[in-house]
Design a protein around this motif. Sequence first.
Motif, PDB file in Angstrom:
ATOM      1  N   ARG A  20     -39.508  63.986  45.830  1.00 35.95           N
ATOM      2  CA  ARG A  20     -39.932  62.645  46.219  1.00 35.95           C
ATOM      3  C   ARG A  20     -41.099  62.131  45.369  1.00 35.95           C
ATOM      4  O   ARG A  20     -41.484  60.995  45.480  1.00 35.95           O
ATOM      5  CB  ARG A  20     -40.273  62.620  47.703  1.00 35.95           C
ATOM      6  CG  ARG A  20     -39.006  62.700  48.538  1.00 35.95           C
ATOM      7  CD  ARG A  20     -39.269  62.745  50.000  1.00 35.95           C
ATOM      8  NE  ARG A  20     -39.947  61.566  50.509  1.00 35.95           N
ATOM      9  CZ  ARG A  20     -39.388  60.378  50.668  1.00 35.95           C
ATOM     10  NH1 ARG A  20     -38.148  60.172  50.314  1.00 35.95           N
ATOM     11  NH2 ARG A  20     -40.079  59.382  51.159  1.00 35.95           N
ATOM     12  N   ARG A  23     -40.534  58.921  43.615  1.00 36.34           N
ATOM     13  CA  ARG A  23     -40.478  57.603  44.256  1.00 36.34           C
ATOM     14  C   ARG A  23     -41.259  56.592  43.442  1.00 36.34           C
ATOM     15  O   ARG A  23     -42.366  56.871  42.993  1.00 36.34           O
ATOM     16  CB  ARG A  23     -41.054  57.688  45.673  1.00 36.34           C
ATOM     17  CG  ARG A  23     -40.199  58.529  46.580  1.00 36.34           C
ATOM     18  CD  ARG A  23     -40.451  58.200  47.999  1.00 36.34           C
ATOM     19  NE  ARG A  23     -41.867  58.233  48.308  1.00 36.34           N
ATOM     20  CZ  ARG A  23     -42.366  57.752  49.428  1.00 36.34           C
ATOM     21  NH1 ARG A  23     -41.576  57.193  50.316  1.00 36.34           N
ATOM     22  NH2 ARG A  23     -43.652  57.828  49.671  1.00 36.34           N
ATOM     23  N   THR A  49     -27.854  51.059  44.881  1.00 37.41           N
ATOM     24  CA  THR A  49     -28.183  52.080  45.878  1.00 37.41           C
ATOM     25  C   THR A  49     -27.000  53.048  45.966  1.00 37.41           C
ATOM     26  O   THR A  49     -25.909  52.741  45.486  1.00 37.41           O
ATOM     27  CB  THR A  49     -28.399  51.451  47.271  1.00 37.41           C
ATOM     28  OG1 THR A  49     -27.154  50.918  47.732  1.00 37.41           O
ATOM     29  CG2 THR A  49     -29.449  50.359  47.234  1.00 37.41           C
ATOM     30  N   ASN A  69     -30.636  58.274  51.177  1.00 32.71           N
ATOM     31  CA  ASN A  69     -31.870  57.983  50.449  1.00 32.71           C
ATOM     32  C   ASN A  69     -31.743  58.515  49.013  1.00 32.71           C
ATOM     33  O   ASN A  69     -31.306  59.634  48.791  1.00 32.71           O
ATOM     34  CB  ASN A  69     -33.055  58.656  51.164  1.00 32.71           C
ATOM     35  CG  ASN A  69     -34.391  58.168  50.641  1.00 32.71           C
ATOM     36  OD1 ASN A  69     -34.668  58.229  49.444  1.00 32.71           O
ATOM     37  ND2 ASN A  69     -35.217  57.671  51.536  1.00 32.71           N
ATOM     38  N   ARG A  70     -32.119  57.692  48.059  1.00 27.47           N
ATOM     39  CA  ARG A  70     -32.029  58.105  46.660  1.00 27.47           C
ATOM     40  C   ARG A  70     -33.015  59.239  46.345  1.00 27.47           C
ATOM     41  O   ARG A  70     -32.804  60.025  45.424  1.00 27.47           O
ATOM     42  CB  ARG A  70     -32.305  56.895  45.748  1.00 27.47           C
ATOM     43  CG  ARG A  70     -32.003  57.132  44.302  1.00 27.47           C
ATOM     44  CD  ARG A  70     -32.431  55.945  43.458  1.00 27.47           C
ATOM     45  NE  ARG A  70     -31.615  54.763  43.660  1.00 27.47           N
ATOM     46  CZ  ARG A  70     -30.416  54.588  43.101  1.00 27.47           C
ATOM     47  NH1 ARG A  70     -29.900  55.529  42.336  1.00 27.47           N
ATOM     48  NH2 ARG A  70     -29.745  53.480  43.313  1.00 27.47           N
ATOM     49  N   PRO A  72     -34.223  61.949  48.548  1.00 31.45           N
ATOM     50  CA  PRO A  72     -34.200  62.529  49.900  1.00 31.45           C
ATOM     51  C   PRO A  72     -35.282  63.588  50.104  1.00 31.45           C
ATOM     52  O   PRO A  72     -35.570  64.375  49.203  1.00 31.45           O
ATOM     53  CB  PRO A  72     -32.807  63.148  49.987  1.00 31.45           C
ATOM     54  CG  PRO A  72     -32.443  63.455  48.577  1.00 31.45           C
ATOM     55  CD  PRO A  72     -33.065  62.368  47.743  1.00 31.45           C
ATOM     56  N   HIS A  97     -31.022  62.495  54.937  1.00 34.14           N
ATOM     57  CA  HIS A  97     -32.054  61.464  54.812  1.00 34.14           C
ATOM     58  C   HIS A  97     -31.353  60.164  54.426  1.00 34.14           C
ATOM     59  O   HIS A  97     -30.800  60.060  53.335  1.00 34.14           O
ATOM     60  CB  HIS A  97     -33.080  61.889  53.754  1.00 34.14           C
ATOM     61  CG  HIS A  97     -34.298  61.015  53.717  1.00 34.14           C
ATOM     62  ND1 HIS A  97     -35.427  61.336  53.017  1.00 34.14           N
ATOM     63  CD2 HIS A  97     -34.556  59.812  54.305  1.00 34.14           C
ATOM     64  CE1 HIS A  97     -36.346  60.377  53.171  1.00 34.14           C
ATOM     65  NE2 HIS A  97     -35.828  59.439  53.945  1.00 34.14           N
ATOM     66  N   GLU A  98     -31.312  59.231  55.333  1.00 33.74           N
ATOM     67  CA  GLU A  98     -30.562  57.987  55.136  1.00 33.74           C
ATOM     68  C   GLU A  98     -31.479  56.777  55.288  1.00 33.74           C
ATOM     69  O   GLU A  98     -32.514  56.850  55.951  1.00 33.74           O
ATOM     70  CB  GLU A  98     -29.411  57.906  56.155  1.00 33.74           C
ATOM     71  CG  GLU A  98     -28.444  59.068  56.015  1.00 33.74           C
ATOM     72  CD  GLU A  98     -27.300  59.038  57.018  1.00 33.74           C
ATOM     73  OE1 GLU A  98     -27.260  58.131  57.880  1.00 33.74           O
ATOM     74  OE2 GLU A  98     -26.443  59.944  56.934  1.00 33.74           O
ATOM     75  N   VAL A  99     -31.062  55.701  54.659  1.00 35.12           N
ATOM     76  CA  VAL A  99     -31.802  54.433  54.709  1.00 35.12           C
ATOM     77  C   VAL A  99     -30.896  53.362  55.298  1.00 35.12           C
ATOM     78  O   VAL A  99     -29.714  53.317  54.961  1.00 35.12           O
ATOM     79  CB  VAL A  99     -32.229  53.989  53.281  1.00 35.12           C
ATOM     80  CG1 VAL A  99     -32.908  52.621  53.318  1.00 35.12           C
ATOM     81  CG2 VAL A  99     -33.123  55.026  52.641  1.00 35.12           C
ATOM     82  N   GLN A 161     -35.277  54.283  58.392  1.00 30.76           N
ATOM     83  CA  GLN A 161     -34.740  55.524  57.829  1.00 30.76           C
ATOM     84  C   GLN A 161     -34.405  56.516  58.926  1.00 30.76           C
ATOM     85  O   GLN A 161     -34.894  56.412  60.052  1.00 30.76           O
ATOM     86  CB  GLN A 161     -35.774  56.169  56.884  1.00 30.76           C
ATOM     87  CG  GLN A 161     -36.215  55.260  55.760  1.00 30.76           C
ATOM     88  CD  GLN A 161     -37.225  55.936  54.839  1.00 30.76           C
ATOM     89  OE1 GLN A 161     -36.924  56.943  54.205  1.00 30.76           O
ATOM     90  NE2 GLN A 161     -38.424  55.388  54.786  1.00 30.76           N
TER      91      GLN A 161
END
Length: 329
Positions: A20, A23, A49, A69-70, A72, A97-99, A161
């Motif tokens: 991460r 980010r 995405t 999530n790109r 995660p 891990h999702e958005v 998220q």
Amino acid sequence: MPELRRDPVTERWVIISEERRGRPSEYRPAEEFAPLAHCPFCPGHEAQTPPTLLSTPGPTGWQTRVFANRFPALRVEARSGITSTELYGHSDGLGAHEVMVESPLHSDEYATMDEAALLSVLTGWQSRVRDLSRDERLAYATIFKNAGAQSGATLSHPHSQLIATPIVPPAVLDRLDGAARFWRRTGHCVYCAMAAEAERESGRLVWADARALVFCPYAPRVGFECIVLPRLHESRFEWADAETLAGVASAMVRLFGALRAALPRVSYHLAIQSAPLRSALSSADHWYVEVMPVLSRHAAFEMASGMNIVSTAPETAAAYLRERLPGTP
Ligand SMILES: [Zn+2]
Ligand SMILES: [Zn+2]
């Protein structure tokens, strides 16, 4: 690969996820969002995405859209299982891990979204949790939202998220233990009891109808902390019925309208507190939405003691919010 590590003193788990670091916001001062030439969450930019896992229809295509999530914090490809030494516990960083992009409108926020729009967010997450709960390696799904530049959000387009973990998170275990202790001592749900007390006399009730209420808890962790509690006593968010969810969405319209009037442009954290996935149903537990404005940064005393100093009493906060409730639509 991300991993989970257990502290030998507190036995609390942490997630180590160096990926991460990639980010885009990481080293940007938090004062404001970076200007974007174009926003990857806006309609028409879906190719920027990961692929859509779920979407709900809206007037111009989709109303909400969920994807992985790109960057995660945890990954579904990891192996399950905890290994322990005398000192430490370790697990591969298994999870999801999702958005969710919560609206097609870039400048939307909860305070400008109506009941139907907020209901789309809740029903979308409900179906993602139902789907993920079929994966027996996953123990808990945390649904959360960072809103505003002071909250840790990296994009201003409204989004929330989900992180599903192979363990039940420590704060959730503490909450479940506390609710179970109260149940054993009194025979009542502690959340139903807090709601009843808030309605009777406390001055901490912000808003209520037949389906849900909003109140400021007696001992908040931050100023203006609010709980949106469905009246129906039910431990699981993912199995809440449509009427209950609509009641929660309607209460959120009131709360966020009042919050915007009380604390313009305030950043906040939001989470849905619910029972662990597939666990035996506990009559002691009651799902709810918690909202915690970001009004001050935690400092050394809070870190060292675990005791927060809150500079607005919940009775003051609730009165302030009650006076600023939006009119009935
Ligand atoms: Zn956008
Ligand atoms: Zn209850």
